[in-house]
Write a protein that holds these residues in place. Structure first.
Motif, PDB file in Angstrom:
ATOM      1  N   THR A 173     -18.971 -33.980   6.185  1.00  0.00           N
ATOM      2  CA  THR A 173     -18.927 -32.532   6.380  1.00  0.00           C
ATOM      3  C   THR A 173     -17.667 -32.008   5.708  1.00  0.00           C
ATOM      4  O   THR A 173     -16.577 -32.566   5.886  1.00  0.00           O
ATOM      5  N   HIS A 231     -23.006 -31.695   4.509  1.00  0.00           N
ATOM      6  CA  HIS A 231     -22.960 -30.260   4.765  1.00  0.00           C
ATOM      7  C   HIS A 231     -21.627 -29.721   4.246  1.00  0.00           C
ATOM      8  O   HIS A 231     -20.588 -30.331   4.454  1.00  0.00           O
ATOM      9  N   GLU A 274     -30.320 -26.229   4.720  1.00  0.00           N
ATOM     10  CA  GLU A 274     -29.318 -26.308   5.791  1.00  0.00           C
ATOM     11  C   GLU A 274     -28.039 -27.030   5.378  1.00  0.00           C
ATOM     12  O   GLU A 274     -27.155 -27.205   6.202  1.00  0.00           O
ATOM     13  N   ARG A 275     -27.935 -27.452   4.137  1.00  0.00           N
ATOM     14  CA  ARG A 275     -26.775 -28.250   3.722  1.00  0.00           C
ATOM     15  C   ARG A 275     -25.541 -27.418   3.405  1.00  0.00           C
ATOM     16  O   ARG A 275     -24.457 -27.970   3.217  1.00  0.00           O
TER      17      ARG A 275
END
Length: 177
Positions: free
Chosen positions: A49, A72, A97-98
């Motif tokens: 992330t 993400h 959604e990344r």
């Protein structure tokens, strides 16, 4: 953490289009994806992330996800127009959604403690007057063992500026003497 004067954005649609014409789609400063690659060289972002502070118009997050395999990437900026440009670019690229984008005023970062594996920033730190407070916030949002990777193009170095940088300095009427 980046301050803007009188609530007027520094980067309106005209400025965004101008800078993208100079530096490439989604980039508001020199270097483009090649500079991003240099900043993260030696780091594995696969499955991580990432928070991008001063995210600009979206090119960096898309690159970190597509080229470097970040699970993400969250883009953060204080300016609404760049966040809107980044959201539009992400929607057009179908990254789902990344990627996500957060716009908030200067001050504490609007994220929970230990939220990110990597905090990234390219060419935004020069806008931050209280770097010590920003670095404390970066440390707070990094997971234990996390990494902060950043660069700024307004630094001195021993080599000659690139032709692109010389052209930009001339076009803006800047001087470093």
């Amino acid at each position: 953490m980046i301050e803007t004067a009188d609530d007027e954005p520094e980067y309106d649609d005209t400025a965004i289009r101008f800078l993208e014409a100079l530096w490439g789609e989604g980039y508001l400063s020199p270097g483009g994806p090649e500079e991003v690659d240099r900043v993260v060289e030696g780091l594995s972002l696969k499955g991580k992330t990432v928070l991008d502070i001063g995210c600009g118009a979206g090119g960096i997050r898309l690159h970190l996800v597509k080229r470097h395999g970040a699970a993400h990437a969250t883009g953060f900026d204080v300016e609404g127009p760049v966040i809107e440009a980044a959201r539009q670019r992400a929607a057009a690229r179908a990254v789902g959604e990344r990627v996500s984008f957060v716009q908030a005023p200067p001050g504490p970062l609007p994220f929970a403690d230990a939220s990110f594996d990597v905090v990234f920033s390219k060419d935004a730190l020069l806008h931050v007057p209280d770097k010590e407070a920003l670095f404390a916030e970066i440390f707070r949002v990094l997971k234990p063992g996390g990494v902060f990777a950043a660069s700024n193009w307004m630094i001195a170095h021993d080599g000659e500026p690139s032709p692109d940088m010389k052209a930009y300095v001339a076009a803006e009427g800047l001087s470093f003497t």
